[in-house]
Design a protein around this motif. Structure first.
Motif, PDB file in Angstrom:
ATOM      1  N   LEU A 141      28.885 -50.189   1.431  1.00  0.00           N
ATOM      2  CA  LEU A 141      28.404 -50.437   0.202  1.00  0.00           C
ATOM      3  C   LEU A 141      29.006 -51.648  -0.528  1.00  0.00           C
ATOM      4  O   LEU A 141      28.382 -52.286  -1.385  1.00  0.00           O
ATOM      5  CB  LEU A 141      28.531 -49.171  -0.463  1.00  0.00           C
ATOM      6  CG  LEU A 141      27.755 -48.053  -0.449  1.00  0.00           C
ATOM      7  CD1 LEU A 141      28.353 -46.677  -0.627  1.00  0.00           C
ATOM      8  CD2 LEU A 141      26.414 -48.208  -1.222  1.00  0.00           C
ATOM      9  N   ALA A 142      30.351 -51.867  -0.416  1.00  0.00           N
ATOM     10  CA  ALA A 142      30.883 -53.064  -1.053  1.00  0.00           C
ATOM     11  C   ALA A 142      30.581 -54.356  -0.663  1.00  0.00           C
ATOM     12  O   ALA A 142      30.309 -54.929  -1.474  1.00  0.00           O
ATOM     13  CB  ALA A 142      32.473 -53.107  -0.847  1.00  0.00           C
ATOM     14  N   TRP A 143      30.294 -54.287   0.792  1.00  0.00           N
ATOM     15  CA  TRP A 143      29.708 -55.631   1.330  1.00  0.00           C
ATOM     16  C   TRP A 143      28.298 -56.022   0.835  1.00  0.00           C
ATOM     17  O   TRP A 143      28.078 -57.082   0.153  1.00  0.00           O
ATOM     18  CB  TRP A 143      29.676 -55.667   2.780  1.00  0.00           C
ATOM     19  CG  TRP A 143      28.676 -56.701   3.380  1.00  0.00           C
ATOM     20  CD1 TRP A 143      29.357 -58.134   3.539  1.00  0.00           C
ATOM     21  CD2 TRP A 143      27.476 -56.603   3.746  1.00  0.00           C
ATOM     22  NE1 TRP A 143      28.111 -58.569   4.038  1.00  0.00           N
ATOM     23  CE2 TRP A 143      26.967 -57.955   4.140  1.00  0.00           C
ATOM     24  CE3 TRP A 143      26.808 -55.477   3.627  1.00  0.00           C
ATOM     25  CZ2 TRP A 143      25.881 -58.141   4.459  1.00  0.00           C
ATOM     26  CZ3 TRP A 143      25.408 -55.866   4.109  1.00  0.00           C
ATOM     27  CH2 TRP A 143      24.775 -56.917   4.552  1.00  0.00           C
ATOM     28  N   GLN A 144      27.663 -54.935   0.877  1.00  0.00           N
ATOM     29  CA  GLN A 144      26.225 -55.051   0.267  1.00  0.00           C
ATOM     30  C   GLN A 144      25.931 -55.382  -1.271  1.00  0.00           C
ATOM     31  O   GLN A 144      25.302 -56.196  -1.507  1.00  0.00           O
ATOM     32  CB  GLN A 144      25.224 -53.877   0.559  1.00  0.00           C
ATOM     33  CG  GLN A 144      23.623 -54.073   0.197  1.00  0.00           C
ATOM     34  CD  GLN A 144      22.919 -52.945   0.819  1.00  0.00           C
ATOM     35  OE1 GLN A 144      22.716 -52.666   1.971  1.00  0.00           O
ATOM     36  NE2 GLN A 144      22.086 -52.341  -0.067  1.00  0.00           N
ATOM     37  N   ASP A 171      11.562 -63.847   0.635  1.00  0.00           N
ATOM     38  CA  ASP A 171      11.770 -64.251  -0.823  1.00  0.00           C
ATOM     39  C   ASP A 171      12.982 -63.567  -1.350  1.00  0.00           C
ATOM     40  O   ASP A 171      13.490 -62.471  -0.987  1.00  0.00           O
ATOM     41  CB  ASP A 171      10.795 -64.204  -1.825  1.00  0.00           C
ATOM     42  CG  ASP A 171       9.659 -65.029  -1.380  1.00  0.00           C
ATOM     43  OD1 ASP A 171       9.870 -66.007  -0.898  1.00  0.00           O
ATOM     44  OD2 ASP A 171       8.485 -64.843  -2.005  1.00  0.00           O
ATOM     45  N   ARG A 172      13.944 -64.235  -2.011  1.00  0.00           N
ATOM     46  CA  ARG A 172      15.103 -63.541  -2.550  1.00  0.00           C
ATOM     47  C   ARG A 172      14.881 -62.392  -3.213  1.00  0.00           C
ATOM     48  O   ARG A 172      15.712 -61.276  -2.800  1.00  0.00           O
ATOM     49  CB  ARG A 172      15.743 -64.970  -3.448  1.00  0.00           C
ATOM     50  CG  ARG A 172      16.954 -64.395  -4.308  1.00  0.00           C
ATOM     51  CD  ARG A 172      17.391 -65.547  -5.387  1.00  0.00           C
ATOM     52  NE  ARG A 172      17.599 -67.008  -4.647  1.00  0.00           N
ATOM     53  CZ  ARG A 172      18.718 -67.215  -4.264  1.00  0.00           C
ATOM     54  NH1 ARG A 172      19.779 -66.372  -4.225  1.00  0.00           N
ATOM     55  NH2 ARG A 172      18.805 -68.495  -3.847  1.00  0.00           N
ATOM     56  N   ASP A 173      14.080 -62.255  -4.086  1.00  0.00           N
ATOM     57  CA  ASP A 173      13.747 -61.310  -4.848  1.00  0.00           C
ATOM     58  C   ASP A 173      13.413 -60.077  -4.261  1.00  0.00           C
ATOM     59  O   ASP A 173      13.669 -58.801  -4.451  1.00  0.00           O
ATOM     60  CB  ASP A 173      12.719 -61.381  -6.051  1.00  0.00           C
ATOM     61  CG  ASP A 173      13.218 -62.436  -7.135  1.00  0.00           C
ATOM     62  OD1 ASP A 173      14.601 -62.525  -7.176  1.00  0.00           O
ATOM     63  OD2 ASP A 173      12.401 -62.817  -7.794  1.00  0.00           O
ATOM     64  N   ALA A 199      24.923 -59.275  -5.244  1.00  0.00           N
ATOM     65  CA  ALA A 199      25.392 -60.181  -6.533  1.00  0.00           C
ATOM     66  C   ALA A 199      25.028 -61.760  -6.175  1.00  0.00           C
ATOM     67  O   ALA A 199      24.763 -62.223  -7.239  1.00  0.00           O
ATOM     68  CB  ALA A 199      26.792 -59.862  -6.788  1.00  0.00           C
ATOM     69  N   ARG A 200      25.345 -62.121  -4.987  1.00  0.00           N
ATOM     70  CA  ARG A 200      25.186 -63.666  -4.828  1.00  0.00           C
ATOM     71  C   ARG A 200      23.766 -63.983  -4.576  1.00  0.00           C
ATOM     72  O   ARG A 200      23.300 -64.930  -5.047  1.00  0.00           O
ATOM     73  CB  ARG A 200      26.115 -63.789  -3.401  1.00  0.00           C
ATOM     74  CG  ARG A 200      27.627 -63.817  -3.507  1.00  0.00           C
ATOM     75  CD  ARG A 200      28.145 -64.069  -2.280  1.00  0.00           C
ATOM     76  NE  ARG A 200      28.028 -65.534  -1.917  1.00  0.00           N
ATOM     77  CZ  ARG A 200      27.772 -65.932  -0.542  1.00  0.00           C
ATOM     78  NH1 ARG A 200      28.065 -65.130   0.204  1.00  0.00           N
ATOM     79  NH2 ARG A 200      27.640 -67.402  -0.398  1.00  0.00           N
ATOM     80  N   LEU A 201      22.929 -63.204  -4.142  1.00  0.00           N
ATOM     81  CA  LEU A 201      21.532 -63.450  -4.353  1.00  0.00           C
ATOM     82  C   LEU A 201      20.876 -63.492  -5.697  1.00  0.00           C
ATOM     83  O   LEU A 201      20.115 -64.282  -5.999  1.00  0.00           O
ATOM     84  CB  LEU A 201      20.834 -62.144  -3.350  1.00  0.00           C
ATOM     85  CG  LEU A 201      20.710 -62.285  -2.041  1.00  0.00           C
ATOM     86  CD1 LEU A 201      20.284 -61.119  -1.347  1.00  0.00           C
ATOM     87  CD2 LEU A 201      20.074 -63.548  -1.478  1.00  0.00           C
ATOM     88  N   VAL A 202      21.476 -62.693  -6.488  1.00  0.00           N
ATOM     89  CA  VAL A 202      20.839 -62.363  -7.936  1.00  0.00           C
ATOM     90  C   VAL A 202      21.473 -63.646  -8.780  1.00  0.00           C
ATOM     91  O   VAL A 202      20.650 -64.244  -9.402  1.00  0.00           O
ATOM     92  CB  VAL A 202      21.430 -61.224  -8.492  1.00  0.00           C
ATOM     93  CG1 VAL A 202      21.095 -61.175 -10.092  1.00  0.00           C
ATOM     94  CG2 VAL A 202      20.730 -59.981  -8.070  1.00  0.00           C
ATOM     95  N   ASP A 203      22.806 -63.995  -8.578  1.00  0.00           N
ATOM     96  CA  ASP A 203      23.026 -65.139  -9.245  1.00  0.00           C
ATOM     97  C   ASP A 203      23.058 -66.431  -8.840  1.00  0.00           C
ATOM     98  O   ASP A 203      23.316 -67.621  -9.166  1.00  0.00           O
ATOM     99  CB  ASP A 203      24.579 -65.031  -9.723  1.00  0.00           C
ATOM    100  CG  ASP A 203      25.575 -65.106  -8.649  1.00  0.00           C
ATOM    101  OD1 ASP A 203      25.067 -65.425  -7.490  1.00  0.00           O
ATOM    102  OD2 ASP A 203      26.446 -64.791  -8.544  1.00  0.00           O
TER     103      ASP A 203
END
Length: 207
Positions: free
Chosen positions: A169-172, A116-118, A177-181
């Motif tokens: 770190l920048a990539w992750q 799952d996303r979360d 952010a894309r998963l959360v939004d």
């Protein structure tokens, strides 16, 4: 608790493929190559057949039929058993937060959509803490080396690793952010039907 220590990366990828549909070994290999997964693990015929046989013995997958196409040899079709379903998830949970097994992490990341996303966000957050600690350690090492006036030629590998940690770190953070939004579609249920057909994703859920 399910023991995933005996699962190899190729075993996980085979099981994950069967989460999508029942298929024979030839189809598994074709699909993995089509998706570029041979970049992650060698897809040698002997290894694949040996792995499938071991997974069957371990009760993670099972035969469901035999196909014959013309004069071609018979092809056994396999299905994923509930234990195999759980094994994929358990292995990804164990490997996704890690930073010291790069090859296993790449496979875990390629199969992270099985969770799952979360949960993926939470696992990546654990990994981020480890990345930050490692970066701080590398930076401290570079600072001490500078204080000791260590010739830079002896530090180029340390400099490279520090830069790679910055990039990781920048990539992750961008992925998180894309998963959360929710701008990144996640899980089979969020894949449009025409894309599912194009990429041979046939099951409506991974249940």
């Amino acid at each position: 608790m399910l023991d995933t220590s005996r699962l190899t990366p190729i075993a996980v990828m085979i099981l994950a493929t069967l989460r999508e549909a029942d298929m024979h070994t030839y189809e598994m290999v074709r699909l993995l190559k089509e998706r570029g997964d041979d970049r992650l693990v060698p897809l040698q015929k002997g290894t694949i057949y040996h792995t499938v046989a071991r997974l069957e013995r371990d009760g993670l997958l099972a035969e469901v039929g035999v196909d014959r196409d013309g004069n071609r040899p018979e092809r056994t079709t396999y299905t994923l058993l509930p234990a195999g379903h759980r094994a994929v998830e358990a292995w990804v949970r164990a490997e996704l937060p890690q930073i010291d097994r790069a090859s296993d992490f790449r496979v875990a990341l390629s199969e992270a959509h099985n969770l799952d996303r979360d949960e993926v966000v939470a696992l990546l957050d654990r990994r981020r803490d480890l990345l930050l600690a490692s970066r701080a350690q590398h930076r401290a090492g570079l600072e001490k080396a500078a204080e000791r006036e260590t010739p830079e030629q002896f530090l180029v590998e340390l400099q490279r690793q520090s830069a790679l940690l910055d990039a990781e770190l920048a990539w992750q953070d961008s992925l998180r952010a894309r998963l959360v939004d929710r701008s990144l579609a996640w899980g089979i249920a969020e894949i449009p039907e025409h894309i599912k057909k194009k990429h041979h994703v046939s099951r409506e859920t991974f249940a």
